[in-house]
Scaffold this motif. Sequence first.
Motif, PDB file in Angstrom:
ATOM      1  N   MET A  17     -21.036  68.992 -25.610  1.00 48.30           N
ATOM      2  CA  MET A  17     -19.777  69.672 -25.931  1.00 48.30           C
ATOM      3  C   MET A  17     -19.011  70.021 -24.663  1.00 48.30           C
ATOM      4  O   MET A  17     -17.774  70.028 -24.652  1.00 48.30           O
ATOM      5  CB  MET A  17     -20.068  70.939 -26.738  1.00 48.30           C
ATOM      6  CG  MET A  17     -20.596  70.673 -28.145  1.00 48.30           C
ATOM      7  SD  MET A  17     -21.204  72.174 -28.964  1.00 48.30           S
ATOM      8  CE  MET A  17     -19.642  73.047 -29.209  1.00 48.30           C
ATOM      9  N   GLY A  18     -19.747  70.297 -23.567  1.00 55.33           N
ATOM     10  CA  GLY A  18     -19.087  70.611 -22.303  1.00 55.33           C
ATOM     11  C   GLY A  18     -18.292  69.442 -21.755  1.00 55.33           C
ATOM     12  O   GLY A  18     -17.237  69.627 -21.138  1.00 55.33           O
ATOM     13  N   ARG A  28     -25.018  71.371 -26.478  1.00 54.54           N
ATOM     14  CA  ARG A  28     -24.047  72.203 -25.766  1.00 54.54           C
ATOM     15  C   ARG A  28     -23.545  71.507 -24.510  1.00 54.54           C
ATOM     16  O   ARG A  28     -22.363  71.591 -24.167  1.00 54.54           O
ATOM     17  CB  ARG A  28     -24.685  73.544 -25.405  1.00 54.54           C
ATOM     18  CG  ARG A  28     -24.955  74.452 -26.587  1.00 54.54           C
ATOM     19  CD  ARG A  28     -23.737  75.208 -27.008  1.00 54.54           C
ATOM     20  NE  ARG A  28     -23.350  76.184 -26.000  1.00 54.54           N
ATOM     21  CZ  ARG A  28     -22.176  76.802 -25.970  1.00 54.54           C
ATOM     22  NH1 ARG A  28     -21.252  76.513 -26.851  1.00 54.54           N
ATOM     23  NH2 ARG A  28     -21.899  77.683 -25.027  1.00 54.54           N
ATOM     24  N   ALA A  29     -24.430  70.792 -23.815  1.00 52.08           N
ATOM     25  CA  ALA A  29     -24.012  70.043 -22.631  1.00 52.08           C
ATOM     26  C   ALA A  29     -23.019  68.951 -23.024  1.00 52.08           C
ATOM     27  O   ALA A  29     -22.014  68.727 -22.344  1.00 52.08           O
ATOM     28  CB  ALA A  29     -25.220  69.448 -21.923  1.00 52.08           C
ATOM     29  N   SER A  31     -20.670  69.439 -31.624  1.00 52.59           N
ATOM     30  CA  SER A  31     -20.736  70.580 -32.543  1.00 52.59           C
ATOM     31  C   SER A  31     -21.626  70.272 -33.737  1.00 52.59           C
ATOM     32  O   SER A  31     -22.398  71.127 -34.196  1.00 52.59           O
ATOM     33  CB  SER A  31     -19.328  70.944 -33.027  1.00 52.59           C
ATOM     34  OG  SER A  31     -18.506  71.351 -31.956  1.00 52.59           O
ATOM     35  N   TYR A  50     -23.071  74.562 -21.482  1.00 55.13           N
ATOM     36  CA  TYR A  50     -21.675  74.222 -21.784  1.00 55.13           C
ATOM     37  C   TYR A  50     -20.770  74.509 -20.583  1.00 55.13           C
ATOM     38  O   TYR A  50     -20.019  73.641 -20.122  1.00 55.13           O
ATOM     39  CB  TYR A  50     -21.230  75.028 -23.003  1.00 55.13           C
ATOM     40  CG  TYR A  50     -19.804  74.798 -23.439  1.00 55.13           C
ATOM     41  CD1 TYR A  50     -19.483  73.739 -24.281  1.00 55.13           C
ATOM     42  CD2 TYR A  50     -18.785  75.654 -23.024  1.00 55.13           C
ATOM     43  CE1 TYR A  50     -18.174  73.540 -24.699  1.00 55.13           C
ATOM     44  CE2 TYR A  50     -17.492  75.450 -23.433  1.00 55.13           C
ATOM     45  CZ  TYR A  50     -17.183  74.403 -24.267  1.00 55.13           C
ATOM     46  OH  TYR A  50     -15.887  74.197 -24.664  1.00 55.13           O
ATOM     47  N   SER A  51     -20.862  75.740 -20.054  1.00 52.14           N
ATOM     48  CA  SER A  51     -19.995  76.144 -18.933  1.00 52.14           C
ATOM     49  C   SER A  51     -20.286  75.325 -17.683  1.00 52.14           C
ATOM     50  O   SER A  51     -19.369  74.950 -16.945  1.00 52.14           O
ATOM     51  CB  SER A  51     -20.186  77.637 -18.624  1.00 52.14           C
ATOM     52  OG  SER A  51     -19.844  78.418 -19.738  1.00 52.14           O
ATOM     53  N   ASP A  68     -15.373  78.473 -28.537  1.00 48.30           N
ATOM     54  CA  ASP A  68     -16.783  78.157 -28.321  1.00 48.30           C
ATOM     55  C   ASP A  68     -17.318  78.778 -27.044  1.00 48.30           C
ATOM     56  O   ASP A  68     -18.523  78.955 -26.904  1.00 48.30           O
ATOM     57  CB  ASP A  68     -16.974  76.639 -28.284  1.00 48.30           C
ATOM     58  CG  ASP A  68     -18.395  76.251 -28.633  1.00 48.30           C
ATOM     59  OD1 ASP A  68     -18.721  76.265 -29.830  1.00 48.30           O
ATOM     60  OD2 ASP A  68     -19.170  75.968 -27.705  1.00 48.30           O
ATOM     61  N   ASN A  69     -16.418  79.113 -26.110  1.00 50.29           N
ATOM     62  CA  ASN A  69     -16.860  79.773 -24.877  1.00 50.29           C
ATOM     63  C   ASN A  69     -17.436  81.152 -25.153  1.00 50.29           C
ATOM     64  O   ASN A  69     -18.274  81.651 -24.405  1.00 50.29           O
ATOM     65  CB  ASN A  69     -15.698  79.905 -23.895  1.00 50.29           C
ATOM     66  CG  ASN A  69     -15.497  78.646 -23.081  1.00 50.29           C
ATOM     67  OD1 ASN A  69     -16.417  77.869 -22.887  1.00 50.29           O
ATOM     68  ND2 ASN A  69     -14.290  78.429 -22.603  1.00 50.29           N
ATOM     69  N   PHE A  88     -16.371  66.570 -28.585  1.00 49.79           N
ATOM     70  CA  PHE A  88     -16.581  67.972 -28.925  1.00 49.79           C
ATOM     71  C   PHE A  88     -17.038  68.105 -30.377  1.00 49.79           C
ATOM     72  O   PHE A  88     -17.935  68.896 -30.689  1.00 49.79           O
ATOM     73  CB  PHE A  88     -15.282  68.756 -28.700  1.00 49.79           C
ATOM     74  CG  PHE A  88     -15.463  70.239 -28.699  1.00 49.79           C
ATOM     75  CD1 PHE A  88     -15.893  70.896 -27.558  1.00 49.79           C
ATOM     76  CD2 PHE A  88     -15.219  70.986 -29.836  1.00 49.79           C
ATOM     77  CE1 PHE A  88     -16.077  72.264 -27.544  1.00 49.79           C
ATOM     78  CE2 PHE A  88     -15.398  72.358 -29.842  1.00 49.79           C
ATOM     79  CZ  PHE A  88     -15.830  73.001 -28.693  1.00 49.79           C
ATOM     80  N   GLN A  99     -18.904  71.726 -18.171  1.00 50.81           N
ATOM     81  CA  GLN A  99     -17.442  71.767 -18.224  1.00 50.81           C
ATOM     82  C   GLN A  99     -16.842  72.036 -16.851  1.00 50.81           C
ATOM     83  O   GLN A  99     -15.922  71.322 -16.417  1.00 50.81           O
ATOM     84  CB  GLN A  99     -16.986  72.838 -19.216  1.00 50.81           C
ATOM     85  CG  GLN A  99     -15.479  72.860 -19.439  1.00 50.81           C
ATOM     86  CD  GLN A  99     -15.051  74.013 -20.319  1.00 50.81           C
ATOM     87  OE1 GLN A  99     -15.244  75.177 -19.983  1.00 50.81           O
ATOM     88  NE2 GLN A  99     -14.485  73.694 -21.470  1.00 50.81           N
ATOM     89  N   GLY A 139     -15.224  69.426 -23.773  1.00 53.82           N
ATOM     90  CA  GLY A 139     -14.424  70.581 -23.381  1.00 53.82           C
ATOM     91  C   GLY A 139     -13.675  70.360 -22.086  1.00 53.82           C
ATOM     92  O   GLY A 139     -12.522  70.784 -21.934  1.00 53.82           O
TER      93      GLY A 139
END
Length: 496
Positions: free
Chosen positions: A117-118, A114-115, A98, A63-64, A34-35, A94, A67, A121
């Motif tokens: 999911m981070g 996305r946040a 998604s 996300y990044s 996913d990254n 996660f 995470q 993650g």
Amino acid sequence: MNTSDATGQRPERNPARWVILGVICLAQLTVLLDNTILTVAVPSLTEELGASTADVQWMMNAYSLVQAGLLLAAGNAADRYGRKKMLATGLALFGIGSLVAGLAQSTAQLIAARAGMGIGGALLMTTTLAVVVQVFDDEERTKAIGLWGGVSSLGFAAGPLIGGALLNHFWWGSIFLINLPVALVGLVAVLKLVPESKNPSGDRPDLLGALLSTVGMSGITFAIISGPVHGWTSGRVVTAALIGAAALTAFALWERRIPFPMLDMTFFRNSRFVGAVAGGILVAFGMGGSFFLLTQHLQLVLGYDPLQTGLRMTPLALVIVVLNLTGVGARLLPKVGTPVAIAGGMGLLAAGLASIAVLGAHGYAGMFLGLVLMGVGIALSMPAMANAIMSAIPPEKAGVGAGVNGTLQESGNGLGVAVLGAVLNSRFAALVPAVAAGAGSLPAALSRASSAADRAEIRDAFASGVQASQLVGAAAVLAGGVVAAILLRRAERASG
């Protein structure tokens, strides 16, 4: 560290340990895919959701950012409350994130998903490595970490390939919904197979430390992400960097004062730990920056589509996976020692980057050799560095150790993209012909070209920028290998 107990007998090994490793690697693969998988969906998102450039940047970075900010806190939570619990929680979060992302109807919904999911993650990145350390003894741990690292590299490289294949047949939401069956299978397997482990001392939670580390890493990561876009001296970048640096300074001072620190700062007096940390940052620097440059070069200069680009980057991942699956690095490490393994591996990684710069400027054939050399170098150095970091930290703090390792990777990748991207932009701006002066990107410059000669000159300027960036990355990685080897050798002599 001796693998025998007080009676001289080896503790009984978990009979399901290799199956557990498979489950761990599956969870890790999902996160790392996913990254990179989202990078190939940018045109589809722009068209179907009406996403602006700023929207796309936040889709990529939410996300990044989350995470990276939570890695240390997530590792500490895993040590305190149970690594199996946090691993299962991470998979569940996660998967839910998604699902929401795949069904999003607006850019705001997708950014929020996305946040979320981070958060999952961050829990997965820390608990997977921590569980590997707990399940495998010293004799098998290097091989297990090598396999874990090989799968990590596979996920990093396979994202564009899988994303391109999905987008050729389905709509953009498929790149998120593909995570659901993997997360569900992983969750069931974790609950059934993975043993629970936690810090037996039951340290009190360090809530202020968790807050300061999260604010600090988020601020630094935000500055790294925003710098190339808004300028390194812009108010938002400088403010974020100052807030991040101040929070991390306060975190370090706080951790030295309290009786139950989240991250014991005395680790940084350990030359073995510091050497592995330095090497880890610069390997991630070289990998993150080179992947960023390679994908641009293959698509924007050589004209490959996303799927073709993914296919042409697979030799790097395949070399890493094959060498780690066959245990080459694990068998070599005891023979040559950690300093030589790390220095040799980083030397090969640097040679690969330099080969791509010199031989791959105008065609894929020259890149192939460089990708193979990079794969060999990463397969030798990354497991050795991860093992050195985890060996320098007590087993009961394995989650925090994994958080440190994950933070290094995130920071190194971000710095690699930022620094090598800045070198590329500077070189490109200096060489681009007058007709395209001031253009901020290759597509913008090409749109101003009025002849085939101008377009060729613009592409040559971009290729020259990529070459210069790769050589800077190679020099940084080589220097990191030398520094890491010296520190690790010094630590071995001191302990011997």
